[in-house]
Enzyme design. Structure first.
Site, PDB file in Angstrom:
ATOM      1  N   ASP A  45      86.582  35.860  46.239  1.00  0.00           N
ATOM      2  CA  ASP A  45      85.520  36.446  45.353  1.00  0.00           C
ATOM      3  C   ASP A  45      85.904  37.748  45.116  1.00  0.00           C
ATOM      4  O   ASP A  45      85.523  38.205  43.862  1.00  0.00           O
ATOM      5  CB  ASP A  45      84.018  36.246  45.373  1.00  0.00           C
ATOM      6  CG  ASP A  45      83.334  36.226  44.469  1.00  0.00           C
ATOM      7  OD1 ASP A  45      83.509  35.364  43.498  1.00  0.00           O
ATOM      8  OD2 ASP A  45      81.964  36.536  44.675  1.00  0.00           O
ATOM      9  N   LEU A 106      75.586  38.265  34.357  1.00  0.00           N
ATOM     10  CA  LEU A 106      74.270  38.459  34.475  1.00  0.00           C
ATOM     11  C   LEU A 106      73.496  37.287  34.941  1.00  0.00           C
ATOM     12  O   LEU A 106      72.990  36.292  34.390  1.00  0.00           O
ATOM     13  CB  LEU A 106      73.433  38.906  33.174  1.00  0.00           C
ATOM     14  CG  LEU A 106      74.435  39.978  32.492  1.00  0.00           C
ATOM     15  CD1 LEU A 106      73.678  40.249  31.006  1.00  0.00           C
ATOM     16  CD2 LEU A 106      74.551  41.496  33.153  1.00  0.00           C
ATOM     17  N   ASN A 108      70.877  36.294  38.635  1.00  0.00           N
ATOM     18  CA  ASN A 108      70.081  36.988  39.727  1.00  0.00           C
ATOM     19  C   ASN A 108      70.825  38.392  40.248  1.00  0.00           C
ATOM     20  O   ASN A 108      70.256  39.042  40.389  1.00  0.00           O
ATOM     21  CB  ASN A 108      69.541  36.040  40.919  1.00  0.00           C
ATOM     22  CG  ASN A 108      68.344  36.585  41.657  1.00  0.00           C
ATOM     23  OD1 ASN A 108      67.476  37.341  41.139  1.00  0.00           O
ATOM     24  ND2 ASN A 108      68.489  36.737  42.996  1.00  0.00           N
ATOM     25  N   MET A 180      64.135  36.319  34.228  1.00  0.00           N
ATOM     26  CA  MET A 180      63.920  37.055  33.069  1.00  0.00           C
ATOM     27  C   MET A 180      63.001  36.062  31.985  1.00  0.00           C
ATOM     28  O   MET A 180      62.511  36.965  31.133  1.00  0.00           O
ATOM     29  CB  MET A 180      65.423  36.971  32.325  1.00  0.00           C
ATOM     30  CG  MET A 180      65.434  37.889  31.341  1.00  0.00           C
ATOM     31  SD  MET A 180      64.872  39.640  31.300  1.00  0.00           S
ATOM     32  CE  MET A 180      66.208  40.240  32.324  1.00  0.00           C
ATOM     33  N   ARG A 181      62.817  34.956  32.194  1.00  0.00           N
ATOM     34  CA  ARG A 181      62.000  34.082  31.148  1.00  0.00           C
ATOM     35  C   ARG A 181      60.574  34.537  31.462  1.00  0.00           C
ATOM     36  O   ARG A 181      59.908  34.997  30.623  1.00  0.00           O
ATOM     37  CB  ARG A 181      62.174  32.715  31.567  1.00  0.00           C
ATOM     38  CG  ARG A 181      63.502  32.076  30.962  1.00  0.00           C
ATOM     39  CD  ARG A 181      64.045  30.879  31.821  1.00  0.00           C
ATOM     40  NE  ARG A 181      63.811  30.801  33.169  1.00  0.00           N
ATOM     41  CZ  ARG A 181      64.025  29.795  33.962  1.00  0.00           C
ATOM     42  NH1 ARG A 181      64.271  28.590  33.313  1.00  0.00           N
ATOM     43  NH2 ARG A 181      63.951  29.668  35.025  1.00  0.00           N
ATOM     44  N   GLU A 281      82.784  28.855  38.084  1.00  0.00           N
ATOM     45  CA  GLU A 281      83.371  29.391  39.024  1.00  0.00           C
ATOM     46  C   GLU A 281      83.731  28.167  39.755  1.00  0.00           C
ATOM     47  O   GLU A 281      84.983  28.219  40.420  1.00  0.00           O
ATOM     48  CB  GLU A 281      82.319  30.196  39.887  1.00  0.00           C
ATOM     49  CG  GLU A 281      81.958  31.488  39.139  1.00  0.00           C
ATOM     50  CD  GLU A 281      80.525  32.201  39.779  1.00  0.00           C
ATOM     51  OE1 GLU A 281      80.927  33.032  40.680  1.00  0.00           O
ATOM     52  OE2 GLU A 281      79.677  31.643  39.608  1.00  0.00           O
TER      53      GLU A 281
END
EC number: 2.7.2.1
Length: 298
Positions: A45, A106, A108, A180-181, A281
């Site tokens: 990564d 963007l 968690n 975020m919701r 990914e």
């Protein structure tokens, strides 16, 4: 390609990746035991960020101490940043070598990268994934002396502070929610604590967009990706608002569209494209693995 030397190196690096390397070693060794005939590839990564110049990768601390303990900025989410930066170039009809892109991963966990001509020149995460943007449960950037203050004045241990900054900070620390919701729902209902958390999140995001604009000198696109970046239209709108002098703008109608396809959400007149590019990914890992196993490159 995974061999004994690679396994030994992954094991040696456990102190700088204590959560991930032991589990990954277990997976590799288990697969080797079950199918010793199959080649294995380790896709890191951090690899995409190894092209950062030393001026971006080094911390301004004593060089000998830093080298002795491998203290430097490694960056993370590299497979996502690699994939999205290439897909953004494709969306613009250009080769990756021709474009400069700011990628905003963007979720968690959250990170930004500055990609010049297909190569990462800066990224927001550092020695660990704690540095940089405000995240779901991580603080992101802060004065390192806060840690000493919490030890001396708050009587907290190193482990307690580690838990605080990684699991009880960021959005969840600011307002009790890291979805975020839910935060946007609370804002719509007039919740001031949720509004402040959102504003802090956006403020940090804008700072990194501006910083990476300065690092790159010329920006062809800003690409939003991952769970929040792909789905939260209010985040994209707020992150770009006020940056018109930098050539950035979002078209409200385009931004409101929900799609699984890469797309532009900037108006035709904008100097800098703003894109939403779903990350993949797993595909990036598979592509790199296939290329390496078939001898066609890294």
């Amino acid at each position: 390609m995974v061999d004994d030397a690679v396994l030994a190196e992954i094991e040696r690096l456990i102190p700088v990746a204590p959560l991930h390397n032991p589990a990954n070693l277990t997976g590799i060794r288990t697969a080797q035991a079950l199918r010793p005939d199959l080649p294995q590839v380790a896709v890191f990564d951090t690899a995409f960020h190894t092209t950062m110049p030393e001026s971006a990768a080094r911390y301004a601390i004593d060089v000998e101490t830093a080298d002795a303990h491998r203290v430097r900025r490694y960056g993370f989410h590299g497979t996502s940043h690699a994939y999205v930066s290439r897909e953004t170039a494709r969306l613009l009809g250009k080769a990756p070598e021709e474009v400069n892109v700011i990628v905003l991963h963007l979720g968690n966990g959250a990170s930004a990268s500055a990609v010049r001509g297909g190569r990462c020149v800066d990224t927001s995460m550092g020695l660990t994934p704690l540095e940089g943007l405000v995240m779901g449960t991580r603080s992101g950037d802060m004065d390192p002396a806060v840690i000493f203050h919490l030890m001396r004045v708050g009587g907290m241990s190193a482990d307690e502070i580690d838990t605080l900054l990684n699991k009880k900070s960021g959005l969840i620390g600011l307002c009790g929610d890291n979805d975020m919701r839910e935060i946007r729902r609370r804002i719509d209902e007039g919740d001031e604590r949720a509004r402040l958390a959102f504003d802090i999140y956006i403020h940090r995001l804008k700072k990194y967009i501006g910083a990476y604009y300065a690092v790159l000198g010329r920006v062809d696109a800003v690409a939003f990706t991952a769970g929040v970046g792909e789905n939260a239209a209010p985040v994209r709108e707020a992150a770009v608002a006020g940056l018109e002098e930098l050539g950035l703008a979002v078209d409200g109608d385009l931004n409101a569209v929900r799609s699984d396809e890469p797309r532009l959400i900037s108006p035709a007149y904008a100097r800098v494209a703003v894109a939403v590019v779903p990350t993949d990914e797993e595909m990036e890992i598979a592509t790199q693995t296939y290329a390496l196993v078939n001898g066609s490159g890294k």
